[in-house]
Scaffold this motif. Structure first.
Motif, PDB file in Angstrom:
ATOM      1  N   CYS A  12      -1.080  -3.301  13.317  1.00  0.00           N
ATOM      2  CA  CYS A  12      -2.121  -2.889  12.370  1.00  0.00           C
ATOM      3  C   CYS A  12      -1.778  -1.540  11.761  1.00  0.00           C
ATOM      4  O   CYS A  12      -1.393  -0.617  12.469  1.00  0.00           O
ATOM      5  CB  CYS A  12      -3.463  -2.768  13.083  1.00  0.00           C
ATOM      6  SG  CYS A  12      -3.916  -4.243  14.013  1.00  0.00           S
ATOM      7  N   CYS A  13      -1.946  -1.425  10.453  1.00  0.00           N
ATOM      8  CA  CYS A  13      -1.748  -0.151   9.772  1.00  0.00           C
ATOM      9  C   CYS A  13      -2.811   0.830  10.261  1.00  0.00           C
ATOM     10  O   CYS A  13      -3.971   0.471  10.398  1.00  0.00           O
ATOM     11  CB  CYS A  13      -1.852  -0.348   8.264  1.00  0.00           C
ATOM     12  SG  CYS A  13      -1.648   1.200   7.332  1.00  0.00           S
ATOM     13  N   ASP A  14      -2.367   2.089  10.511  1.00  0.00           N
ATOM     14  CA  ASP A  14      -3.344   3.087  10.953  1.00  0.00           C
ATOM     15  C   ASP A  14      -4.044   3.744   9.774  1.00  0.00           C
ATOM     16  O   ASP A  14      -4.884   4.614   9.953  1.00  0.00           O
ATOM     17  CB  ASP A  14      -2.641   4.135  11.831  1.00  0.00           C
ATOM     18  CG  ASP A  14      -2.351   3.557  13.209  1.00  0.00           C
ATOM     19  OD1 ASP A  14      -3.295   3.324  13.962  1.00  0.00           O
ATOM     20  OD2 ASP A  14      -1.164   3.303  13.510  1.00  0.00           O
ATOM     21  N   SER A  15      -3.686   3.339   8.546  1.00  0.00           N
ATOM     22  CA  SER A  15      -4.310   3.937   7.359  1.00  0.00           C
ATOM     23  C   SER A  15      -5.185   2.951   6.593  1.00  0.00           C
ATOM     24  O   SER A  15      -5.952   3.337   5.722  1.00  0.00           O
ATOM     25  CB  SER A  15      -3.237   4.487   6.417  1.00  0.00           C
ATOM     26  OG  SER A  15      -2.418   5.411   7.085  1.00  0.00           O
ATOM     27  N   CYS A  16      -5.030   1.656   6.850  1.00  0.00           N
ATOM     28  CA  CYS A  16      -5.876   0.659   6.177  1.00  0.00           C
ATOM     29  C   CYS A  16      -5.992  -0.583   7.057  1.00  0.00           C
ATOM     30  O   CYS A  16      -5.616  -0.551   8.223  1.00  0.00           O
ATOM     31  CB  CYS A  16      -5.306   0.300   4.793  1.00  0.00           C
ATOM     32  SG  CYS A  16      -3.800  -0.684   4.852  1.00  0.00           S
ATOM     33  N   ASP A  17      -6.485  -1.659   6.526  1.00  0.00           N
ATOM     34  CA  ASP A  17      -6.726  -2.861   7.319  1.00  0.00           C
ATOM     35  C   ASP A  17      -5.563  -3.849   7.312  1.00  0.00           C
ATOM     36  O   ASP A  17      -5.679  -4.964   7.819  1.00  0.00           O
ATOM     37  CB  ASP A  17      -7.975  -3.590   6.807  1.00  0.00           C
ATOM     38  CG  ASP A  17      -9.230  -2.787   7.102  1.00  0.00           C
ATOM     39  OD1 ASP A  17      -9.213  -2.003   8.068  1.00  0.00           O
ATOM     40  OD2 ASP A  17     -10.217  -2.936   6.364  1.00  0.00           O
ATOM     41  N   GLU A  18      -4.449  -3.448   6.714  1.00  0.00           N
ATOM     42  CA  GLU A  18      -3.290  -4.328   6.638  1.00  0.00           C
ATOM     43  C   GLU A  18      -2.767  -4.656   8.039  1.00  0.00           C
ATOM     44  O   GLU A  18      -2.743  -3.786   8.924  1.00  0.00           O
ATOM     45  CB  GLU A  18      -2.201  -3.615   5.830  1.00  0.00           C
ATOM     46  CG  GLU A  18      -1.152  -4.534   5.266  1.00  0.00           C
ATOM     47  CD  GLU A  18      -1.678  -5.388   4.119  1.00  0.00           C
ATOM     48  OE1 GLU A  18      -1.161  -6.503   3.974  1.00  0.00           O
ATOM     49  OE2 GLU A  18      -2.595  -4.969   3.406  1.00  0.00           O
ATOM     50  N   THR A  19      -2.361  -5.910   8.243  1.00  0.00           N
ATOM     51  CA  THR A  19      -1.790  -6.283   9.534  1.00  0.00           C
ATOM     52  C   THR A  19      -0.520  -7.095   9.324  1.00  0.00           C
ATOM     53  O   THR A  19      -0.306  -7.683   8.264  1.00  0.00           O
ATOM     54  CB  THR A  19      -2.764  -7.152  10.379  1.00  0.00           C
ATOM     55  OG1 THR A  19      -3.075  -8.333   9.652  1.00  0.00           O
ATOM     56  CG2 THR A  19      -4.024  -6.392  10.720  1.00  0.00           C
ATOM     57  N   GLY A  52       2.507   2.244   9.897  1.00  0.00           N
ATOM     58  CA  GLY A  52       2.144   2.291   8.487  1.00  0.00           C
ATOM     59  C   GLY A  52       2.617   1.034   7.775  1.00  0.00           C
ATOM     60  O   GLY A  52       3.755   0.605   7.940  1.00  0.00           O
ATOM     61  N   CYS A  53       1.726   0.428   7.003  1.00  0.00           N
ATOM     62  CA  CYS A  53       2.068  -0.782   6.242  1.00  0.00           C
ATOM     63  C   CYS A  53       3.002  -0.398   5.090  1.00  0.00           C
ATOM     64  O   CYS A  53       3.204   0.780   4.815  1.00  0.00           O
ATOM     65  CB  CYS A  53       0.787  -1.425   5.722  1.00  0.00           C
ATOM     66  SG  CYS A  53       0.024  -0.491   4.383  1.00  0.00           S
ATOM     67  N   PRO A  54       3.550  -1.395   4.397  1.00  0.00           N
ATOM     68  CA  PRO A  54       4.479  -1.106   3.285  1.00  0.00           C
ATOM     69  C   PRO A  54       3.853  -0.256   2.175  1.00  0.00           C
ATOM     70  O   PRO A  54       4.565   0.380   1.417  1.00  0.00           O
ATOM     71  CB  PRO A  54       4.849  -2.502   2.762  1.00  0.00           C
ATOM     72  CG  PRO A  54       4.640  -3.401   3.935  1.00  0.00           C
ATOM     73  CD  PRO A  54       3.454  -2.830   4.666  1.00  0.00           C
ATOM     74  N   PHE A  55       2.518  -0.253   2.080  1.00  0.00           N
ATOM     75  CA  PHE A  55       1.859   0.527   1.040  1.00  0.00           C
ATOM     76  C   PHE A  55       1.716   1.989   1.439  1.00  0.00           C
ATOM     77  O   PHE A  55       1.746   2.894   0.613  1.00  0.00           O
ATOM     78  CB  PHE A  55       0.475  -0.044   0.735  1.00  0.00           C
ATOM     79  CG  PHE A  55       0.521  -1.524   0.419  1.00  0.00           C
ATOM     80  CD1 PHE A  55       1.038  -1.953  -0.797  1.00  0.00           C
ATOM     81  CD2 PHE A  55       0.090  -2.448   1.355  1.00  0.00           C
ATOM     82  CE1 PHE A  55       1.109  -3.319  -1.071  1.00  0.00           C
ATOM     83  CE2 PHE A  55       0.157  -3.812   1.074  1.00  0.00           C
ATOM     84  CZ  PHE A  55       0.673  -4.237  -0.136  1.00  0.00           C
ATOM     85  N   HIS A  56       1.558   2.231   2.739  1.00  0.00           N
ATOM     86  CA  HIS A  56       1.334   3.584   3.220  1.00  0.00           C
ATOM     87  C   HIS A  56       2.586   4.267   3.758  1.00  0.00           C
ATOM     88  O   HIS A  56       2.641   5.480   3.823  1.00  0.00           O
ATOM     89  CB  HIS A  56       0.243   3.590   4.306  1.00  0.00           C
ATOM     90  CG  HIS A  56      -1.114   3.340   3.744  1.00  0.00           C
ATOM     91  ND1 HIS A  56      -1.757   2.137   3.857  1.00  0.00           N
ATOM     92  CD2 HIS A  56      -1.915   4.136   3.024  1.00  0.00           C
ATOM     93  CE1 HIS A  56      -2.929   2.209   3.233  1.00  0.00           C
ATOM     94  NE2 HIS A  56      -3.042   3.405   2.722  1.00  0.00           N
ATOM     95  N   GLY A  57       3.576   3.476   4.183  1.00  0.00           N
ATOM     96  CA  GLY A  57       4.810   4.056   4.694  1.00  0.00           C
ATOM     97  C   GLY A  57       4.598   4.779   6.010  1.00  0.00           C
ATOM     98  O   GLY A  57       3.706   4.436   6.768  1.00  0.00           O
TER      99      GLY A  57
HETATM  100 ZN    ZN Z   1      -1.871   0.664   5.133  1.00  0.00          ZN
END
Ligand code: ZN
Length: 60
Positions: A12-19, A52-57
């Motif tokens: 899980c991304c720690d900055s958004c809900d992306e998994t 971090g997801c690909p959007f947040h790095g």
């Molecule tokens: Zn994210």
């Protein structure tokens, strides 16, 4: 952060809900390289791994 749901590893991304979900029964060691290829990044802060997801790095 890392979660486990119904026998799957879920990153899980720690900055958004992306998994990012592994296959059922797949171990983290093989899920993470796939997540990394998809653009996921991780960083260790104190004793905790942040993801971090690909959007947040790389997590700040
Ligand atoms: Zn994210």
């Amino acid at each position: 952060m890392i979660d486990r749901q119904f026998g799957r590893v879920v990153i899980c991304c720690d900055s958004c809900d992306e998994t990012f979900e592994g296959e059922r029964g797949e171990e983290f060691d093989s899920v993470w390289p796939a997540a990394k290829r998809a653009g996921w990044r991780t960083r260790k802060i104190a004793d905790e791994w942040l993801h971090g997801c690909p959007f947040h790095g790389v997590p700040k």
